[in-house]
Scaffold this motif. Sequence first.
Motif, PDB file in Angstrom:
ATOM      1  N   GLN A  14      -5.275  -2.084  -2.623  1.00  0.00           N
ATOM      2  CA  GLN A  14      -4.926  -1.889  -1.220  1.00  0.00           C
ATOM      3  C   GLN A  14      -3.416  -1.779  -1.100  1.00  0.00           C
ATOM      4  OE1 GLN A  14      -5.862  -5.201   1.396  1.00  0.00           O
ATOM      5  NE2 GLN A  14      -7.197  -3.848   2.547  1.00  0.00           N
ATOM      6  N   ILE A  15      -2.959  -0.766  -0.409  1.00  0.00           N
ATOM      7  CA  ILE A  15      -1.535  -0.590  -0.171  1.00  0.00           C
ATOM      8  C   ILE A  15      -1.203  -1.309   1.134  1.00  0.00           C
ATOM      9  CG2 ILE A  15       0.312   1.092   0.202  1.00  0.00           C
ATOM     10  CD1 ILE A  15      -1.024   1.203  -2.593  1.00  0.00           C
ATOM     11  N   ALA A  16      -0.092  -2.031   1.141  1.00  0.00           N
ATOM     12  CA  ALA A  16       0.318  -2.761   2.338  1.00  0.00           C
ATOM     13  C   ALA A  16       1.836  -2.704   2.469  1.00  0.00           C
ATOM     14  CB  ALA A  16      -0.149  -4.209   2.268  1.00  0.00           C
ATOM     15  N   PHE A  17       2.302  -2.950   3.676  1.00  0.00           N
ATOM     16  CA  PHE A  17       3.731  -3.114   3.902  1.00  0.00           C
ATOM     17  C   PHE A  17       4.090  -4.544   3.518  1.00  0.00           C
ATOM     18  CE2 PHE A  17       2.533   0.098   7.131  1.00  0.00           C
ATOM     19  CZ  PHE A  17       3.395   1.112   6.758  1.00  0.00           C
ATOM     20  N   ASP A  18       5.227  -4.719   2.853  1.00  0.00           N
ATOM     21  CA  ASP A  18       5.656  -6.090   2.556  1.00  0.00           C
ATOM     22  C   ASP A  18       6.388  -6.662   3.771  1.00  0.00           C
ATOM     23  OD1 ASP A  18       8.389  -5.279   2.474  1.00  0.00           O
ATOM     24  OD2 ASP A  18       8.279  -4.915   0.321  1.00  0.00           O
ATOM     25  N   ARG A  19       6.778  -7.904   3.673  1.00  0.00           N
ATOM     26  CA  ARG A  19       7.398  -8.600   4.807  1.00  0.00           C
ATOM     27  C   ARG A  19       8.684  -7.906   5.276  1.00  0.00           C
ATOM     28  NH1 ARG A  19       6.978 -14.250   6.377  1.00  0.00           N
ATOM     29  NH2 ARG A  19       5.546 -14.388   4.636  1.00  0.00           N
ATOM     30  N   ALA A  20       9.505  -7.469   4.339  1.00  0.00           N
ATOM     31  CA  ALA A  20      10.769  -6.800   4.700  1.00  0.00           C
ATOM     32  C   ALA A  20      10.491  -5.474   5.412  1.00  0.00           C
ATOM     33  CB  ALA A  20      11.618  -6.564   3.455  1.00  0.00           C
ATOM     34  N   LEU A  22       7.792  -4.630   7.107  1.00  0.00           N
ATOM     35  CA  LEU A  22       7.262  -4.922   8.445  1.00  0.00           C
ATOM     36  C   LEU A  22       8.374  -5.351   9.393  1.00  0.00           C
ATOM     37  CD1 LEU A  22       3.820  -6.657   7.899  1.00  0.00           C
ATOM     38  CD2 LEU A  22       4.291  -4.488   9.027  1.00  0.00           C
ATOM     39  N   GLY A  23       9.333  -6.110   8.887  1.00  0.00           N
ATOM     40  CA  GLY A  23      10.463  -6.515   9.721  1.00  0.00           C
ATOM     41  C   GLY A  23      11.245  -5.320  10.233  1.00  0.00           C
ATOM     42  N   ILE A  24      11.470  -4.348   9.371  1.00  0.00           N
ATOM     43  CA  ILE A  24      12.202  -3.138   9.753  1.00  0.00           C
ATOM     44  C   ILE A  24      11.403  -2.348  10.789  1.00  0.00           C
ATOM     45  CG2 ILE A  24      13.014  -0.903   8.890  1.00  0.00           C
ATOM     46  CD1 ILE A  24      13.572  -2.392   6.181  1.00  0.00           C
ATOM     47  N   ILE A  25      10.119  -2.164  10.530  1.00  0.00           N
ATOM     48  CA  ILE A  25       9.266  -1.399  11.452  1.00  0.00           C
ATOM     49  C   ILE A  25       9.172  -2.099  12.805  1.00  0.00           C
ATOM     50  CG2 ILE A  25       6.900  -0.612  11.893  1.00  0.00           C
ATOM     51  CD1 ILE A  25       6.655  -0.227   8.799  1.00  0.00           C
ATOM     52  N   LEU A  26       8.943  -3.411  12.792  1.00  0.00           N
ATOM     53  CA  LEU A  26       8.773  -4.144  14.046  1.00  0.00           C
ATOM     54  C   LEU A  26      10.072  -4.225  14.847  1.00  0.00           C
ATOM     55  CD1 LEU A  26       6.286  -6.918  12.931  1.00  0.00           C
ATOM     56  CD2 LEU A  26       5.833  -4.984  14.450  1.00  0.00           C
ATOM     57  N   SER A  27      11.205  -4.151  14.176  1.00  0.00           N
ATOM     58  CA  SER A  27      12.483  -4.124  14.882  1.00  0.00           C
ATOM     59  C   SER A  27      12.591  -2.847  15.728  1.00  0.00           C
ATOM     60  CB  SER A  27      13.627  -4.202  13.879  1.00  0.00           C
ATOM     61  OG  SER A  27      14.861  -4.013  14.511  1.00  0.00           O
ATOM     62  N   VAL A  28      12.268  -1.709  15.124  1.00  0.00           N
ATOM     63  CA  VAL A  28      12.291  -0.435  15.861  1.00  0.00           C
ATOM     64  C   VAL A  28      11.224  -0.470  16.954  1.00  0.00           C
ATOM     65  CG1 VAL A  28      11.890   2.057  15.675  1.00  0.00           C
ATOM     66  CG2 VAL A  28      13.201   0.864  13.908  1.00  0.00           C
ATOM     67  N   TYR A  29      10.038  -0.955  16.610  1.00  0.00           N
ATOM     68  CA  TYR A  29       8.938  -1.026  17.578  1.00  0.00           C
ATOM     69  C   TYR A  29       9.347  -1.867  18.795  1.00  0.00           C
ATOM     70  CZ  TYR A  29       4.456  -2.142  19.656  1.00  0.00           C
ATOM     71  OH  TYR A  29       3.431  -2.309  20.552  1.00  0.00           O
ATOM     72  N   GLY A  30       9.960  -3.007  18.556  1.00  0.00           N
ATOM     73  CA  GLY A  30      10.381  -3.885  19.647  1.00  0.00           C
ATOM     74  C   GLY A  30      11.383  -3.224  20.581  1.00  0.00           C
ATOM     75  N   ARG A  31      12.326  -2.468  20.006  1.00  0.00           N
ATOM     76  CA  ARG A  31      13.301  -1.765  20.852  1.00  0.00           C
ATOM     77  C   ARG A  31      12.622  -0.717  21.718  1.00  0.00           C
ATOM     78  NH1 ARG A  31      16.954  -0.773  16.026  1.00  0.00           N
ATOM     79  NH2 ARG A  31      16.252   1.322  16.421  1.00  0.00           N
ATOM     80  N   MET A  32      11.642  -0.021  21.161  1.00  0.00           N
ATOM     81  CA  MET A  32      10.946   1.011  21.925  1.00  0.00           C
ATOM     82  C   MET A  32      10.021   0.404  22.983  1.00  0.00           C
ATOM     83  SD  MET A  32      12.225   3.823  20.933  1.00  0.00           S
ATOM     84  CE  MET A  32      11.155   5.183  21.322  1.00  0.00           C
ATOM     85  N   VAL A  33       9.440  -0.742  22.708  1.00  0.00           N
ATOM     86  CA  VAL A  33       8.639  -1.445  23.722  1.00  0.00           C
ATOM     87  C   VAL A  33       9.558  -1.889  24.858  1.00  0.00           C
ATOM     88  CG1 VAL A  33       7.323  -3.553  24.193  1.00  0.00           C
ATOM     89  CG2 VAL A  33       6.782  -2.172  22.186  1.00  0.00           C
ATOM     90  N   ALA A  34      10.721  -2.436  24.515  1.00  0.00           N
ATOM     91  CA  ALA A  34      11.676  -2.878  25.534  1.00  0.00           C
ATOM     92  C   ALA A  34      12.139  -1.701  26.398  1.00  0.00           C
ATOM     93  CB  ALA A  34      12.872  -3.556  24.886  1.00  0.00           C
TER      94      ALA A  34
END
Length: 114
Positions: A14-20, A22-34
């Motif tokens: 199974q391919i997955a995103f690692d913690r780092a 996910l942190g990068i992706i969620l940072s961009v995601y959070g700015r776009m949600v805001a």
Amino acid sequence: MQNPTHPFVSQPEQIAFDRAELGIILSVYGRMVAAGEWRDYAMAFLREVAVFSIFRHSAETPIYRVEKRPKLRQAQGMYAVIGMDGRILKRGHDLRQVLRVFDRKLIRAVDQPR
């Protein structure tokens, strides 16, 4: 008990995103949600690809997909941002650089009058 090293016993890879990542992706995601542009996300971890899908509304198809395909690491890069129509908007070896495709959209979202 089964021997995990036995050639006939294979665990599904199974391919997955690692913690780092996910942190990068969620940072961009959070700015776009805001900024009011994005509302929901979903993740899928499959045999050959990990996918972070981004939705404007939760009841529709994703407007973007961030994909990680390790098999493309030596070619054009294992990270890609794919639009709703299936076009690859950006691909590369560095996740931060690939996600910069959203910088233009973030600037536009902040500048737009509401």
